[in-house]
Design an enzyme around this catalytic site. Structure first.
Site, mmCIF file in Angstrom:
data_model
loop_
_atom_site.group_PDB
_atom_site.id
_atom_site.type_symbol
_atom_site.label_atom_id
_atom_site.label_comp_id
_atom_site.label_asym_id
_atom_site.label_seq_id
_atom_site.Cartn_x
_atom_site.Cartn_y
_atom_site.Cartn_z
ATOM 1 N N ILE A 1 -4.763 36.946 112.405
ATOM 2 C CA ILE A 1 -4.220 38.095 112.958
ATOM 3 C C ILE A 1 -3.424 36.801 114.431
ATOM 4 O O ILE A 1 -4.553 36.107 114.982
ATOM 5 C CB ILE A 1 -4.926 38.980 113.315
ATOM 6 C CG1 ILE A 1 -6.203 38.950 113.761
ATOM 7 C CG2 ILE A 1 -4.700 40.325 112.070
ATOM 8 C CD1 ILE A 1 -6.643 40.200 115.134
ATOM 9 N N VAL B 1 -11.422 37.107 113.954
ATOM 10 C CA VAL B 1 -10.022 35.316 113.447
ATOM 11 C C VAL B 1 -9.284 35.413 112.348
ATOM 12 O O VAL B 1 -7.129 35.043 111.905
ATOM 13 C CB VAL B 1 -10.903 34.254 113.808
ATOM 14 C CG1 VAL B 1 -9.690 32.787 112.972
ATOM 15 C CG2 VAL B 1 -10.901 33.758 114.469
ATOM 16 N N GLU B 2 -9.341 36.278 112.008
ATOM 17 C CA GLU B 2 -9.189 37.135 110.165
ATOM 18 C C GLU B 2 -7.702 37.582 110.395
ATOM 19 O O GLU B 2 -7.018 37.906 110.933
ATOM 20 C CB GLU B 2 -9.987 37.140 109.246
ATOM 21 C CG GLU B 2 -10.788 35.358 108.999
ATOM 22 C CD GLU B 2 -11.450 35.250 107.491
ATOM 23 O OE1 GLU B 2 -10.780 36.147 106.679
ATOM 24 O OE2 GLU B 2 -12.485 34.654 108.114
ATOM 25 N N MET B 3 -8.351 39.553 109.895
ATOM 26 C CA MET B 3 -8.257 40.518 110.331
ATOM 27 C C MET B 3 -8.725 41.195 110.856
ATOM 28 O O MET B 3 -7.576 42.140 111.359
ATOM 29 C CB MET B 3 -8.889 40.603 109.175
ATOM 30 C CG MET B 3 -8.142 40.862 107.319
ATOM 31 S SD MET B 3 -8.637 40.763 105.790
ATOM 32 C CE MET B 3 -7.458 42.759 105.093
#
Length: 315
Positions: free
Chosen positions: A86, A128-130
């Site tokens: 994201i 850092v991801e979703m």
């Protein structure tokens, strides 16, 4: 320290040496086994899991799904050195393939997830991801009447955090790639692979690659140290990140070689852009040997035979 992790690491080292000995001495003994032709899973849960796998509302800004970093139609990864989450944030590790992950003894490069459910949960909540909290995801999905229906059909208690990750894990159980040319060869179709590919497999055995890359997933069964013979530079220290034990530095879960021709770049840090580069690195760092160009070519031809057939379930 997790003593089970440490025990697994030392067990892996010991068995790596044993596999080298056994693979070079055993006649007719196959250390790689074919992928079963039919996966075992719960259909209703897997159908729900498929919807969730491609659902961007599992991310905080509605832009990222599991399928963003795991392209099921092209090797099960994203072919990037590091994936993006994201707000355009860049990760620090190469995304492993999700295909055949059901056959891994652990998930992630450092093996921190013992189950597919644990693996499915972490990217959702990773900032850092979703970047979303599962409690918030539950609220979002409960507002969707379709999801309420799908969850009620698959689970008696409807939409819950555990059921979200369990459904995704159930879908991942279906993502196997059986019937590769090499699997056909193992099942008795001796003409399923060429003479050069057979020679590549012989080299794969006699040079010692089989010591870590064995079993149904041609990997994924143990930890091994990257740089076992010749040291290698790496910011990320693998199992050490979990145990903080100096002896665990640079130990990683051995990756699968299934569909490897489709999952470049290679290694946890994406350091190798081609299979040729990856094979040469492994020969040097893991085995302490030099391979001729012909040997590298034949090993790569064998690796190409490990690409199988993926069938994605219907919703």
């Amino acid at each position: 320290m997790d003593l089970n992790l440490n025990q697994e690491k030392h067990f892996a080292l010991r068995n790596s040496l044993l596999f080298i000995i056994v693979s070079t001495l055993a006649v007719g003994k196959e250390l790689i086994t074919p992928i079963p032709l039919q996966p075992v899973y719960n259909l209703e849960k897997a159908k729900l899991g498929k919807k969730l796998f491609f659902e961007t509302r599992l991310s905080k800004d509605n832009t990222i799904s599991c399928g963003t970093c795991h392209n099921l139609y092209d090797g099960g990864d994203d072919n990037l050195k590091f994936s993006f989450g994201i707000n355009g944030q860049k990760g620090s590790l190469n995304s492993p393939t999700v295909l055949n992950s059901v056959y891994n003894f652990r998930q992630f490069w450092n093996g921190r997830a013992r189950t597919l459910q644990e693996q499915a949960k972490e990217p959702i909540e990773n900032p850092v991801e979703m970047g979303y909290d599962l409690t918030e995801v539950v609220k979002v999905l409960k507002k969707d009447s379709n999801y309420e229906k799908y969850f009620s059909k698959a689970y008696s208690n409807g939409v819950t955090e555990d059921n979200i990750v369990d459904a995704i894990a159930e879908f991942e159980k279906t993502l196997i790639t059986p019937n590769s040319p090499f699997d056909k060869y193992l099942r008795g179709e001796k003409k399923a692979i060429t003479e050069d590919e057979k020679q590549g497999y012989l080299l794969f055995n006699t040079k010692g690659c089989i010591s870590c890359h064995n079993g149904v997933n041609v990997g994924g069964t143990l930890y091994s140290k990257l740089g076992m013979i010749n040291n290698t530079d790496s910011r990320y220290k693998g199992l050490f990140e979990l145990t903080n034990d100096k002896e665990d530095e640079y130990f990683f879960k051995v990756p699968t070689l299934r569909n490897i021709e489709k999952t470049a770049p290679y290694f946890h840090d994406g350091r190798a852009e081609t299979l040729e580069e990856a094979v040469n690195i492994m020969a040097d760092k893991q085995l302490g040997i030099h391979l001729s160009k012909k040997e590298v070519k034949q090993i790569i031809e064998f690796l190409h035979t490990l690409s199988g057939e993926l069938t994605i379930i219907d919703e």
